[in-house]
Design an enzyme around this catalytic site. Structure first.
Site, mmCIF file in Angstrom:
data_model
loop_
_atom_site.group_PDB
_atom_site.id
_atom_site.type_symbol
_atom_site.label_atom_id
_atom_site.label_comp_id
_atom_site.label_asym_id
_atom_site.label_seq_id
_atom_site.Cartn_x
_atom_site.Cartn_y
_atom_site.Cartn_z
ATOM 1 N N SER A 119 0.820 -1.207 0.000
ATOM 2 C CA SER A 119 0.000 0.000 0.000
ATOM 3 C C SER A 119 0.857 1.260 0.000
ATOM 4 O O SER A 119 0.388 2.331 -0.388
ATOM 5 C CB SER A 119 -0.874 0.040 1.245
ATOM 6 O OG SER A 119 -1.696 -1.091 1.309
ATOM 7 N N HIS A 140 -1.050 -2.521 -7.374
ATOM 8 C CA HIS A 140 -1.790 -2.263 -6.133
ATOM 9 C C HIS A 140 -3.296 -2.373 -6.354
ATOM 10 O O HIS A 140 -3.915 -1.498 -6.965
ATOM 11 C CB HIS A 140 -1.417 -0.861 -5.606
ATOM 12 C CG HIS A 140 -2.009 -0.547 -4.276
ATOM 13 N ND1 HIS A 140 -2.384 0.721 -3.896
ATOM 14 C CD2 HIS A 140 -2.302 -1.347 -3.215
ATOM 15 C CE1 HIS A 140 -2.875 0.677 -2.675
ATOM 16 N NE2 HIS A 140 -2.838 -0.558 -2.238
ATOM 17 N N GLU A 152 -3.556 0.526 -9.134
ATOM 18 C CA GLU A 152 -2.453 1.471 -9.355
ATOM 19 C C GLU A 152 -1.235 0.677 -9.820
ATOM 20 O O GLU A 152 -0.863 -0.310 -9.173
ATOM 21 C CB GLU A 152 -2.092 2.209 -8.057
ATOM 22 C CG GLU A 152 -3.152 3.208 -7.598
ATOM 23 C CD GLU A 152 -2.803 3.870 -6.257
ATOM 24 O OE1 GLU A 152 -3.127 5.049 -6.088
ATOM 25 O OE2 GLU A 152 -2.214 3.204 -5.371
ATOM 26 N N ASN A 190 -3.746 6.178 -1.269
ATOM 27 C CA ASN A 190 -3.500 6.192 0.177
ATOM 28 C C ASN A 190 -2.844 7.484 0.653
ATOM 29 O O ASN A 190 -3.051 7.901 1.797
ATOM 30 C CB ASN A 190 -2.685 4.966 0.589
ATOM 31 C CG ASN A 190 -3.544 3.715 0.556
ATOM 32 O OD1 ASN A 190 -4.759 3.789 0.707
ATOM 33 N ND2 ASN A 190 -2.932 2.574 0.329
HETATM 34 N N1 LIG Z 1 -6.126 -4.297 3.715
HETATM 35 C C1 LIG Z 1 -6.258 -3.494 2.678
HETATM 36 O O1 LIG Z 1 -7.235 -2.755 2.559
HETATM 37 C C2 LIG Z 1 -5.189 -3.460 1.619
HETATM 38 C C3 LIG Z 1 -5.491 -2.893 0.373
HETATM 39 C C4 LIG Z 1 -4.515 -2.910 -0.642
HETATM 40 C C5 LIG Z 1 -3.257 -3.435 -0.382
HETATM 41 N N2 LIG Z 1 -2.986 -3.961 0.862
HETATM 42 C C6 LIG Z 1 -1.647 -4.517 1.075
HETATM 43 O O2 LIG Z 1 -1.736 -5.929 0.882
HETATM 44 C C7 LIG Z 1 -0.777 -6.589 1.717
HETATM 45 C C8 LIG Z 1 -1.485 -7.609 2.587
HETATM 46 O O3 LIG Z 1 -2.480 -6.939 3.340
HETATM 47 P P1 LIG Z 1 -3.767 -7.683 3.928
HETATM 48 O O4 LIG Z 1 -4.743 -6.631 4.255
HETATM 49 O O5 LIG Z 1 -4.156 -8.826 3.058
HETATM 50 O O6 LIG Z 1 -3.152 -8.215 5.308
HETATM 51 P P2 LIG Z 1 -3.662 -9.387 6.282
HETATM 52 O O7 LIG Z 1 -3.252 -8.981 7.651
HETATM 53 O O8 LIG Z 1 -5.076 -9.746 6.004
HETATM 54 O O9 LIG Z 1 -2.751 -10.608 5.775
HETATM 55 C C9 LIG Z 1 -1.358 -10.595 5.866
HETATM 56 C C10 LIG Z 1 -0.804 -11.908 5.365
HETATM 57 O O10 LIG Z 1 0.620 -11.894 5.532
HETATM 58 C C11 LIG Z 1 1.008 -13.137 6.083
HETATM 59 N N3 LIG Z 1 2.269 -12.956 6.805
HETATM 60 C C12 LIG Z 1 2.443 -12.351 8.007
HETATM 61 N N4 LIG Z 1 3.735 -12.408 8.359
HETATM 62 C C13 LIG Z 1 4.379 -13.070 7.356
HETATM 63 C C14 LIG Z 1 5.718 -13.463 7.132
HETATM 64 N N5 LIG Z 1 6.663 -13.183 8.026
HETATM 65 N N6 LIG Z 1 6.023 -14.118 5.972
HETATM 66 C C15 LIG Z 1 5.069 -14.409 5.070
HETATM 67 N N7 LIG Z 1 3.762 -14.070 5.234
HETATM 68 C C16 LIG Z 1 3.441 -13.404 6.350
HETATM 69 C C17 LIG Z 1 -0.141 -13.525 7.000
HETATM 70 O O11 LIG Z 1 -0.117 -14.911 7.257
HETATM 71 C C18 LIG Z 1 -1.339 -13.129 6.137
HETATM 72 O O12 LIG Z 1 -1.609 -14.154 5.202
HETATM 73 C C19 LIG Z 1 -0.053 -5.489 2.497
HETATM 74 O O13 LIG Z 1 1.120 -5.144 1.825
HETATM 75 C C20 LIG Z 1 -1.068 -4.354 2.464
HETATM 76 O O14 LIG Z 1 -0.484 -3.091 2.613
HETATM 77 C C21 LIG Z 1 -3.934 -4.009 1.855
#
Ligand SMILES: NC(=O)c1ccc[n+]([C@@H]2O[C@H](COP(=O)([O-])OP(=O)(O)OC[C@H]3O[C@@H](n4cnc5c(N)ncnc54)[C@H](O)[C@@H]3O)[C@@H](O)[C@H]2O)c1
Length: 285
Positions: A119, A140, A152, A190
C-alpha cells in the site's frame, strides 16, 4: 509477454481477493500460504464465494467450476518457478517483503515479473534485493479486490518499460481501471486517503463527535459509501498503522502521524473486521 500463470503469496484479505480476480480473468493461479491448511481453506472460501454467485444467478455453474480448477493452493514457494508473474500480498513490513523477494528471485524463471501489492512501501527497495530489478513493479489492488475497479501500477526507478506495459496489460485483463503512479509512499489513493482517516480518529479521540456520527456525517455529507472509522476496520487497523508509519517516514507530515488510539487498538488485538473487533464489532461468518 502474455501472462497465463500467476503466483499469489499471502493468505490475508488481499491475497484471497486477488486470487479470485485473476482466476476469473482466465489465468492459472498458484496460491501460496505458509501453511497448506490455510492455502486449502482459501481455496474452499473461494469455492463458497463462487457458489453464492451461482446461486444468485451472477455466474454460470460450469464457469465457476472452471475458475476453481485453475487455482492450485500450496505451501511451497517452488510452485512459483514457472509463473509469468508473482504478486506478493503479505504483511506490510519491508523486512518480510525483502526476504520474500530475495527468495523469489532464486526460484521464479528468469523472465518472470515480480510484483508487490504494498500500500505504501518503496517498491525500489524490493527491486534492488533481486538480480532482476527491471522486472519488479507495484501492482496495487484495492479492498475488496473483486469489487473495486481500480489498480495502481507503480513504477520504481529501476523498472523497464516492457515490465510496466506487461503489468498494465495484466491489470486491464483483470477488468480493472489502471492508473500509473511513481514510486512514492501511498501512491495516489492512500497518500490522499490516510490523512482523512487519521483525522477522523483524532476527532473521535478528542470527543468532537461519536463514532456513529462521524461515519454518518461522511456518508450523508459527502456521499461516501462508508464512514472513515468503518473503512479503517475494513482495511485492518494494523495495516492502517503500517501505512501511516510508511507515509510519515517519507513525508514527515503530522497528518500522517498515527493517532495513539490506533496503536493501542493494535496492541489490544482490535484489528477491525478480520479480528471481529475494531471501531465496530463483527460476528464471524
Ligand atoms: N487491507 C487493505 O485494505 C489493503 C489494500 C490494498 C493493499 N494492501 C496490502 O496488501 C498486503 C497484505 O495486506 P492484507 O490486508 O491482506 O493483510 P492481512 O493482515 O489480512 O494478511 C497478511 C498476510 O501476511 C502473512 N504474513 C504475516 N507475516 C508473514 C511473514 N513473516 N512471511 C510471510 N507471510 C506473512 C499472513 O499470514 C497473512 O496471510 C499489504 O502489503 C497491504 O499493505 C492491503
Amino acid at each position: 509477454m502474455s501472462i497465463t500463470k500467476v503466483g499469489i503469496i499471502g493468505s490475508g484479505i488481499m491475497g484471497s481477493g486477488i486470487a479470485e480476480v485473476v482466476a476469473k480473468a482466465g489465468m492459472d493461479v498458484v496460491l501460496r500460504s505458509r501453511r497448506q491448511e490455510t492455502a486449502d481453506a482459501m481455496e474452499a472460501a473461494l469455492e463458497k464465494s463462487l457458489a453464492k454467485q451461482v446461486e444468485r444467478g451472477k455466474l454460470d455453474d460450469t464457469v465457476a467450476k472452471e475458475i476453481i480448477a485453475r487455482v492450485t493452493p500450496t505451501d511451497d514457494l517452488h510452485q512459483m518457478a514457472d509463473a509469468d508473474l508473482v504478486i506478493e500480498s503479505v504483511v506490510e513490513d519491508i523486512a518480510v517483503k525483502k526476504e520474500l523477494f530475495h527468495q523469489l528471485d532464486g526460484i521464479v524463471k528468469a523472465d518472470g515479473i515480480l510484483a508487490t501489492n504494498t500500500s505504501t512501501l518503496p517498491v525500489v527497495e524490493l527491486a534492488v534485493v533481486t538480480k532482476r530489478p527491471e522486472q519488479v513493479v507495484g501492482i496495487h489492488f484495492f479492498n475488496p479486490a473483486p469489487m473495486m475497479s481500480l489498480v495502481e501500477i507503480i513504477t520504481p526507478l529501476t523498472a523497464s518499460d516492457a515490465t510496466i506495459a506487461t503489468a498494465t496489460a495484466f491489470a486491464t485483463t483483470c477488468g480493472k481501471e489502471v492508473v500509473q503512479v511513481k514510486d512514492q509512499a501511498g501512491f495516489i489513493v492512500n497518500a490522499l486517503l490516510f490523512p482523512y482517516l487519521n483525522n477522523a480518529v483524532r476527532m473521535l479521540e478528542g470527543g468532537t463527535a461519536s463514532r456513529d456520527d462521524i461515519d454518518a456525517a461522511m456518508k450523508g455529507g459527502c456521499n461516501f459509501p462508508m464512514g472513515p472509522l468503518a473503512l479503517l476496520d475494513l482495511v485492518g487497523i494494523d495495516t492502517s498503522v503500517s501505512i501511516l508509519d510508511a507515509l510519515y517516514d517519507e513525508f514527515r507530515d503530522s497528518h500522517y502521524s498515527a493517532i495513539p488510539l490506533l496503536r493501542r487498538m493494535v496492541a489490544a488485538g482490535h484489528l477491525g473486521r478480520k479480528s471481529g473487533q475494531g471501531f465496530y464489532e463483527y460476528t464471524k461468518k
